[in-house]
Structure formats: C-alpha cells, structure tokens
Design an enzyme around this catalytic site. Structure first.
Site, mmCIF file in Angstrom:
data_model
loop_
_atom_site.group_PDB
_atom_site.id
_atom_site.type_symbol
_atom_site.label_atom_id
_atom_site.label_comp_id
_atom_site.label_asym_id
_atom_site.label_seq_id
_atom_site.Cartn_x
_atom_site.Cartn_y
_atom_site.Cartn_z
ATOM 1 N N HIS A 1 3.519 6.641 -6.939
ATOM 2 C CA HIS A 1 2.817 7.849 -7.398
ATOM 3 C C HIS A 1 3.751 9.065 -7.263
ATOM 4 C CE1 HIS A 1 -1.383 10.045 -7.152
ATOM 5 N NE2 HIS A 1 -0.853 10.126 -8.352
ATOM 6 N N HIS B 1 0.836 -1.206 0.000
ATOM 7 C CA HIS B 1 0.000 0.000 0.000
ATOM 8 C C HIS B 1 0.874 1.260 0.000
ATOM 9 C CE1 HIS B 1 -3.567 2.490 1.179
ATOM 10 N NE2 HIS B 1 -2.615 3.245 1.703
ATOM 11 N N GLU B 2 1.756 1.354 0.977
ATOM 12 C CA GLU B 2 2.573 2.565 1.082
ATOM 13 C C GLU B 2 3.499 2.702 -0.128
ATOM 14 O OE1 GLU B 2 1.703 4.765 3.035
ATOM 15 O OE2 GLU B 2 0.430 3.532 4.335
ATOM 16 N N HIS C 1 1.770 4.511 -2.911
ATOM 17 C CA HIS C 1 1.917 5.969 -2.782
ATOM 18 C C HIS C 1 3.304 6.390 -3.266
ATOM 19 C CE1 HIS C 1 -1.760 6.812 -0.635
ATOM 20 N NE2 HIS C 1 -1.448 6.097 0.423
HETATM 21 ZN ZN LIG Z 1 -2.702 5.329 1.947
#
Ligand SMILES: [Zn+2]
Length: 725
Positions: free
Chosen positions: A516, A509-510, A513
């Site tokens: 991105h 998940h992290e 980011h």
């Molecule tokens: Zn998040």
C-alpha cells in the site's frame, strides 16, 4: 495481533493524519514558535538537508543519537514559521499559496521524526527514550498549532467555498475538502464562546482519559493472581512456574504471581487444570476496575461518555460516534451497527456449536458442571488437539524465514504485480539484522526501498508493524522508503530461522501494508499510501494475508529447509482445517466489545450519567451478544482502546476491514486468482490511490458492488452453522 500492529504513526509529514484533533488544548496561537535547541542545529546534522542516498534513504551510518533532538526541534520551528507565513500571506488565498504550501511544509520535521520513530520503535536506548518523553507532547501540540490557527482556517475556508470554480483536478479537489473537513472537525468553525466551551470539554476529556489510563494500569497490576500454593498452578510447565516465581520476586513476594493481561480472557487459563484457579483469575480480570476502590473506573467512563456526547453536540452532531465516523469509510454509526448486527447470528451460532464441543469434553471427563468463560480455552485446547493434532515443531521446518520472504511474500507480489526485488548491501541500516531490498517496477524503473527487521530484540517494541522512512509524493519528488518490523525468534548463528505459520501470516500482513505504501502514486503527501481511514487501513494488509494460503503460492514456499520437499498433503490439510478453529468465539467476543464501544458513543447529548454495569448489560442484551460463555473481549470499565486510546467509536474497524479483505479476495477467486491482470487492476484502482477519493466509492468501483459479509463468514467457517443441516 491487533494491538501489536501499528502503521503509519511516523508520518508526521502528513499533517492531516491525526484522527483525533483537539483532545488536548484548543487555545489559539498558544504555541511559541521559538524553540531553544534549534541553535545546535546546522549543516553538520545529518537531517539538515534531504539525504543524498538512493531514494533519500536515511543516512543511518551518519546519524547519531544526539542528532535527533536538535533536528526535531529545528523541524518544528521551521514548520511553525512556514505555517505563519502561509497564514499571514497578504495575497488572496489560492490553492497554490495555501493548500499546496501546506503540503510542502514540515519536510525537515518529517525526515527527522520518520527516522526517529523507526529507530525508537525497533532499536531504542535510554538516550532516545528521554528525547521521546521530552518531544512527544511538543509534537502533539504541533497539530493544534496548525488546526487552531484562525487566519489559516480562514484561507482554507475561502478556497473551499470557491472550489467548484477553481478547475481543480479530482485529487486536488479531494485535498481541499479533506483539509477543510479536518479544520471543521476540530472546531475551527465555532463561535468564540463555543470554542471556549469546546476547550473546556477537551481539557476535561484529556484529563479523564489520563485518569482512566492510570487507574487501569494500577488496577491491572493489582489484579494479578498471587498464590503460595504450587498445586494451584497444576498444568503449568516447569518453565511457566519458574516465570511465575520470578514475577513474584520482582514484586518482592515469596509466592507465585500471574500478572493480568489487558483482555478479559487470560492466556494462562489454557493450561491451568485447577478450576478454582481459573475461576479466581477470570474474576480478577473481569472485576479489576469495579472493586469500589481508588482504581474503580465506573464514574470516569460514565462522565467520559457524557462529555463526549456534549462535545459532539457542540460540533453539530447527534452523537460522538456520528462525529467520529464522518470521515471514515463507514461514514455513520448506523452503517457500522448494521454491519455488525448482520454477522451476530452466524458468530453466536458458531460459538454455540463450539461450546457444545467443549461441554462434551467436560462431560466425557465427568466434570459435572456447565461450561463457564473461565473453562473455555482449557477445553477448547483439548478439542483442538484431538481434531488437528498440529504441532508447531512439525510445520516449522517448512517455513524458513528467508525462503518464505523470497519465495512466498515476494513471489506472490511478483505474480500479481510484476514487481521484482534485489537485495542491496550498500544502504546503511540502524542495526545489523536489518535487510534492504530495492523494488523495481514492471518496466524496470525504481519503485521503492523495502527494509525488513524481523528478529526480536530486547530494545524493540512488541508485535509487528509497517511504516515509512520516506513517503511517496509527486509534488515533493519522493519515492517510498518502507519498512516492516516483527519479533520472530532469532536462531543461533549459522542456524536457519524456522518460523510458525502464524509468523508467516504476519509477514504477508505487514507486507500488504508495505505494498500500500510502495504502490502509492499520488501528488500530495497528505493523501498518499497508507494515510487513509482507520476502517480502511488494515484492508490491504488483511487482504495480502490470503496469499499465504493460496495453493500456488504455498507450494512455492512451503518446502522443507533441509530436503526441499513439499509439505505433505496430510499436514497441509490439518493446517488448513485448523485455520477456522474457535472462530465463533473469537468473532463473538470482538463483536461484543465493538457493540459496547459504538453504543457508549451513540448516547445522545441529553442522556444522564449512565450506570456502567446496567448500561453494559442492556447494550449486550439489545444486540443479542449477552452470551454467558463468551464475555466481551474488553469490558466497558477496562476498554483502553476506546477510553484512553484512538479507537473511540472505532473498534468496529477491525471487523470492517476483515470484511473488505475477504470480500476483495473473493473477487480475485471469482476472476482467476493469482494473475497479473487481477493484480494490476487492484493496484491501479485501490493500492496506488491512497486517500485520493472517497474510500467507499473507491472500493465499490473496483469491486463492482459494495462489500458484503458473505466471504468473511465463509472463510471463518461461520456459514455452515447457520444453514439448515
Ligand atoms: Zn496491520
């Protein structure tokens, strides 16, 4: 998982990021640009000039605690001087002398606050916390200094009006519109009389938010369950009982204390076998802010809802939600409501079938009662154990942290995007556990620096998050320096770090980011990387979670840390099946909270003060979410996200981005899954684009269609319960 993920909060450089401008003061020119401590600032301060390290990485070997405050203060003063000189420029406003000049302002402040936020979040101490307390309100006021500057707004507005004739490229055009909208959103277009009125409402809102937060803090503390009867805690482990005794000691009670958590459901109910105890704890949670005492928040939220509606009217909108969603991907409250309404039947049907399973356990044990909210987790846990019998101790040996990172997280990114990772030991870090990797692009060119700081420390905030030390911008000539922080248990020296599958998902998940941020390929810092809307920013991270379970990726990292053996098929199958467990409940409680939020904030400006209990009941009835055994994740009167925080009219975003993530992953599934072609296309059309175009259009043109909820329901096991058997 949701409250604990934080992203992009350090990007003060992105002047236009704050989503709620003007909640504080709206007094024009009220900030004095002279700041005392700037005197202590000079070339010996490590923030004085851009870092000479690769990627302008923060020189943590030189940065001392006492360097931050003078650098932040000097940075604010410098930016204020820059803003004044843009606003007071005698030349006619142009894109370069106004919009671009704004983008270039505040670089010292950005350097200092990015490092400061990183360190105070992950490795803080008393000195740094003191600086934080002093500087936080000043940093908040810095935003007002920009957005409420009448001369500056006049220049931005002039450029906005001529924008069609300026021959701007699409990203520049987007920036002009973005800046203009931000000013208008904050009230820059209002008459002086209306500005005065808005200022009054903002001040009242800000003070009511404070009142709400303080009442809630006290109410939550006082809502703790206290007992001297150890039998009331039947089901607790000895360690948990000891913790309850310790919690009592710290409050000077000779008893056992179970403090309340912020959500409606209380995690301890899962193990408490005494039904009276469960019911009492639940009741204390449910009524914490509705006791008719000093901590009752009903009047506070009723007035907050009313004044927010009045504020929206002043700004030209039919409701607060309409004002708040204007710059979001959903754009209108109607779009958010339609999205939620469409998933309510599947979610509540699945919750009903889960309730049946739980009731069956109650009946088999001759309980003789109907399932109530305070029974849910206790019986659901028994269903889970019977069905999946999944023990963390069984799976953890297959998830050794470094192996998950290199052969899972990095591997998936390499397969999709062709990027490679090399650990660097020469880049200074703020704490010895932090690791640094240089990320190279397909062509071998430097792409980014990636820091990871995974182990729990007492001086670290809870949860997991991503942010930047340096943001990407072609204009500023900067490449991204990105970090991930988490709170995994640190093993004893020489032992491997074995983590749970939940932790594995957190890493993916992290890192979503992080991608991105690392793939950002934009001219202007304001539009770069993760600086997008609240209902978009969790999309790349939730999307990246999917690769943790992709069979190819999974088989590449889920290997026994001692033997290197693959996880046995039978264990993999149980792990997979357990992933959809209790999703009906989870989604229903989220939907109920999100519907409450949007309905409170859709009140028209003419609406009278509401009675919160009646309003809540009607709101849930109307949306078919008044389900006896699934209460809202937060009740109106203790819903801190919407009354005290940044998520007013925005709680739906958690579900919205899950829809995007699952719908996007479905596209990959339909196009061959883990391939470079798929990855490159996604990177080019979405991950590299930041906020450089309308987010809905960006998504649709990549996907070839608007997002829909089919995949979201499928991945949560919600579709079978709605289709006829
Ligand atoms: Zn998040």
């Amino acid at each position: 998982m949701m409250n604990s993920t934080r992203i992009g909060t350090t990007k003060v450089m992105l002047l236009f990021m704050s989503t709620l401008i003007g909640a504080g003061t709206i007094a024009l020119g009220s900030i004095n640009p002279t700041l005392a401590a700037a005197a202590d600032f000079g070339p010996s301060n490590p923030f004085f000039a851009p870092s000479a390290l690769p990627f302008q990485a923060p020189p943590f070997d030189k940065i001392k605690d006492e360097d931050f405050q003078p650098a932040i203060e000097a940075g604010m003063a410098q930016q204020q001087a820059e803003i004044q000189s843009i606003a007071n420029n005698l030349d006619a406003p142009t894109f370069d002398n106004t919009i671009v000049a704004l983008e270039k302002s505040g670089q010292l402040l950005a350097r200092a606050t990015a490092a400061f936020d990183g360190v105070t979040g992950a490795n803080t101490n008393d000195t740094l916390q003191k600086v934080r307390t002093i500087e936080a309100p000043k940093l908040a006021a810095q935003d007002d200094f920009i957005y409420l500057n009448t001369k500056l707004f006049a220049r931005v507005a002039a450029i906005y009006k001529q924008r069609a004739t300026l021959k701007l490229d699409p990203e520049a055009l987007r920036l002009v519109e973005y800046d203009y909208d931000k000013f208008v959103h904050a009230g820059a277009n209002l008459s002086e009389a209306d500005k005065t009125e808005l200022k009054k409402l903002n001040e009242e809102e800000s003070s009511l938010q404070d009142t709400f937060i303080n009442k809630l803090l006290d109410a939550t503390k006082e809502g703790a369950f206290v007992t001297t009867d150890k039998a009331a805690l039947a089901g607790f482990s000895e360690a948990r009982i000891a913790a309850a005794a310790q919690a009592a000691q710290s409050r000077q009670f000779d008893a056992f204390v179970i403090p309340l958590q912020n959500t409606t459901q209380q995690p301890d109910l899962v193990s408490l076998s005494n039904r009276d105890t469960r019911q009492t704890i639940f009741g204390r949670s449910w009524n914490r802010t509705e006791r008719g005492d000093a901590n009752d928040t009903r009047d506070t939220i009723a007035r907050l809802a009313q004044l927010r509606a009045q504020k929206a009217k002043l700004l030209g909108f039919s409701s607060f939600a309409a004002w708040k969603l204007e710059d979001q991907m959903a754009k209108t409250p109607q779009a958010a409501v339609q999205f939620m309404d469409a998933i309510v039947p599947a979610a509540t049907a699945k919750a009903a079938s889960e309730a049946k399973d739980n009731q069956a356990v109650i009946d088999a044990q001759k309980g003789g009662f109907q399932l109530q909210p305070w029974d849910w987790t206790f019986y659901a846990e028994q269903v889970r154990k019977a069905r999946y019998d999944l023990d963390d101790a069984q799976v953890k040996p297959y998830f050794e942290l470094n192996n998950v990172l290199q052969n899972g997280v990095f591997y998936a990114a390499n397969q999709l995007y062709g990027i490679t990772f090399k650990e660097r030991h020469d880049i200074p870090v703020y704490q010895a556990d932090v690791r640094v990797f240089e990320v190279s692009d397909v062509n071998g060119k430097p792409l980014a620096l990636f820091y990871c700081d995974y182990f729990k420390r007492d001086n670290k905030n809870g949860g997991a998050w991503m942010s930047n030390f340096v943001g990407q911008s072609h204009l500023l000539g900067t490449l991204p320096v990105v970090y991930n922080v988490a709170n995994f248990s640190k093993p004893a020296a020489g032992e491997p770090a074995l983590i749970s599958f939940t932790d594995v998902i957190t890493m993916f998940h992290e890192f979503g980011h992080a991608l991105h941020g690392m793939f950002a390929d934009t001219e202007y810092p304001t539009l770069s990387g993760t600086a997008t809307a609240r209902d978009f920013v969790e999309f790349p991270s939730q999307f990246n979670e999917h690769w943790a379970s992709d069979p190819v990726v999974f088989a590449h990292y889920a290997k026994h840390y001692k033997t290197g053996a693959l996880m046995p098929e039978e264990l993999v199958a149980r792990l997979r099946k357990s992933a959809t467990f209790n999703k009906g409940y989870d989604m229903t409680e989220l939907l109920a909270a999100a519907e409450l939020d949007i309905q409170w904030h859709s009140l028209p400006p003419t609406a009278p003060l509401q009675k919160p209990d009646e309003f809540e009941k009607q709101a849930l009835d109307k949306t078919h979410l008044n389900v006896s055994y699934v209460p809202p994740r937060y009740r109106s009167t203790y819903f801190a996200h919407i009354w005290g925080g940044e998520y007013s009219a925005g709680y739906y975003a958690y579900l919205w981005t899950e829809m995007l993530a699952d719908d996007a992953f479905q596209w990959f599934v339909e196009h061959g899954g883990l391939t470079r072609a798929n990855g490159d296309r996604f990177r080019q059309m979405v991950l590299s684009r930041g906020n450089t175009e309308d987010l809905g259009k960006m998504y649709d043109s990549w996907r070839g269609a608007p997002p829909n909820t089919k995949a979201m329901l499928k991945y949560r096991g919600l579709e079978e319960s709605t289709s006829p058997k």
